[in-house]
Motif scaffolding. Sequence first.
Motif, mmCIF file in Angstrom:
data_model
loop_
_atom_site.group_PDB
_atom_site.id
_atom_site.type_symbol
_atom_site.label_atom_id
_atom_site.label_comp_id
_atom_site.label_asym_id
_atom_site.label_seq_id
_atom_site.Cartn_x
_atom_site.Cartn_y
_atom_site.Cartn_z
ATOM 1 N N ALA A 32 0.835 -1.200 0.000
ATOM 2 C CA ALA A 32 0.000 0.000 0.000
ATOM 3 C C ALA A 32 0.869 1.249 0.000
ATOM 4 N N PRO A 33 0.380 2.330 -0.600
ATOM 5 C CA PRO A 33 1.154 3.577 -0.549
ATOM 6 C C PRO A 33 1.201 4.122 0.871
ATOM 7 N N ILE A 34 2.392 4.321 1.353
ATOM 8 C CA ILE A 34 2.602 4.852 2.701
ATOM 9 C C ILE A 34 3.929 5.601 2.709
ATOM 10 N N ALA A 35 3.976 6.682 3.439
ATOM 11 C CA ALA A 35 5.200 7.481 3.506
ATOM 12 C C ALA A 35 6.256 6.763 4.344
ATOM 13 N N ALA A 36 7.493 6.957 3.982
ATOM 14 C CA ALA A 36 8.603 6.390 4.762
ATOM 15 C C ALA A 36 8.647 7.082 6.117
ATOM 16 N N GLY A 37 8.904 6.299 7.147
ATOM 17 C CA GLY A 37 9.011 6.849 8.492
ATOM 18 C C GLY A 37 10.381 7.440 8.744
ATOM 19 N N ARG A 38 10.478 8.138 9.851
ATOM 20 C CA ARG A 38 11.741 8.787 10.192
ATOM 21 C C ARG A 38 12.876 7.784 10.397
ATOM 22 N N ASP A 46 16.260 7.927 8.300
ATOM 23 C CA ASP A 46 17.541 8.041 8.999
ATOM 24 C C ASP A 46 18.488 6.932 8.546
ATOM 25 N N ALA A 47 17.976 5.704 8.440
ATOM 26 C CA ALA A 47 18.799 4.585 7.996
ATOM 27 C C ALA A 47 19.265 4.775 6.556
ATOM 28 N N LEU A 48 18.377 5.261 5.700
ATOM 29 C CA LEU A 48 18.765 5.527 4.319
ATOM 30 C C LEU A 48 19.821 6.624 4.243
ATOM 31 N N HIS A 49 19.670 7.647 5.066
ATOM 32 C CA HIS A 49 20.665 8.727 5.103
ATOM 33 C C HIS A 49 22.024 8.169 5.514
ATOM 34 N N ALA A 50 22.047 7.340 6.543
ATOM 35 C CA ALA A 50 23.312 6.742 6.986
ATOM 36 C C ALA A 50 23.929 5.897 5.875
ATOM 37 N N HIS A 51 23.099 5.176 5.140
ATOM 38 C CA HIS A 51 23.594 4.338 4.062
ATOM 39 C C HIS A 51 24.184 5.181 2.923
ATOM 40 N N VAL A 52 23.482 6.234 2.548
ATOM 41 C CA VAL A 52 23.975 7.092 1.461
ATOM 42 C C VAL A 52 25.271 7.787 1.876
ATOM 43 N N ALA A 56 13.899 15.350 3.913
ATOM 44 C CA ALA A 56 12.709 14.496 4.023
ATOM 45 C C ALA A 56 12.512 14.017 5.456
ATOM 46 N N PHE A 57 13.611 13.722 6.144
ATOM 47 C CA PHE A 57 13.522 13.300 7.538
ATOM 48 C C PHE A 57 12.814 14.364 8.373
ATOM 49 N N HIS A 58 13.204 15.605 8.190
ATOM 50 C CA HIS A 58 12.613 16.678 8.986
ATOM 51 C C HIS A 58 11.211 17.050 8.524
ATOM 52 N N ALA A 59 10.844 16.657 7.317
ATOM 53 C CA ALA A 59 9.485 16.906 6.832
ATOM 54 C C ALA A 59 8.520 15.792 7.225
ATOM 55 N N ALA A 60 9.053 14.659 7.682
ATOM 56 C CA ALA A 60 8.215 13.509 8.041
ATOM 57 C C ALA A 60 7.525 13.748 9.388
ATOM 58 N N PRO A 61 6.382 13.102 9.593
ATOM 59 C CA PRO A 61 5.673 13.265 10.872
ATOM 60 C C PRO A 61 6.501 12.743 12.046
ATOM 61 N N HIS A 62 6.303 13.370 13.197
ATOM 62 C CA HIS A 62 6.978 12.917 14.415
ATOM 63 C C HIS A 62 6.413 11.563 14.824
ATOM 64 N N PRO A 63 7.280 10.609 15.207
ATOM 65 C CA PRO A 63 6.792 9.270 15.523
ATOM 66 C C PRO A 63 5.878 9.222 16.753
ATOM 67 N N LYS A 64 6.101 10.064 17.738
ATOM 68 C CA LYS A 64 5.299 10.012 18.967
ATOM 69 C C LYS A 64 3.958 10.702 18.803
#
Length: 151
Positions: free
Chosen positions: A32-38, A42-48, A90-98
């Motif tokens: 299903a279409p869903i936005a990536a979570g923080r 973060d993990a993708l950023h570390a990988h790149v 994108a990380f900072h534009a994503a919704p806060h997890p809590k």
Amino acid sequence: MPTEPLPDLAPDFVPFATAALDFHRAINMPVAPIAAGRAELDALHAHVIALYDLLDAHAQRTTPVAAAEGDHLRACRIRLWQAADHLHTAFHAAPHPKTGSLPTREVCRARLPEGAPELTVCKRHLNTSARVRRDHTPTDLRDPFTGLTRH
């Protein structure tokens, strides 16, 4: 003048990292279409950033002996930094997890750090950006031209 042979290299772990990414995508990406979570961003950023560091090492070793190849690696390294910059944003534009709330326009405009644990992505990004600014010109970083037609 004979050159010394290259030392035996350690086993190549890059194919394993690629396989791990493919496996992650296959089992963790929802249909299903869903936005990536923080956490994912973060993990993708570390990988790149890790890929940026690997290509940086290759570019530095390659350029003195193969200028055209080194130039292509340098262009690739710049594109990876651009990808990391977009992931950070994108990380900072994503919704806060809590709370699930999106950052306000004021927070986005002020570019305020959000504190730990969110600060880890910022710290990684700032540490790398210092090297990037030292190694590349602002024109390099904003130029859509990849340099692939120069050779």
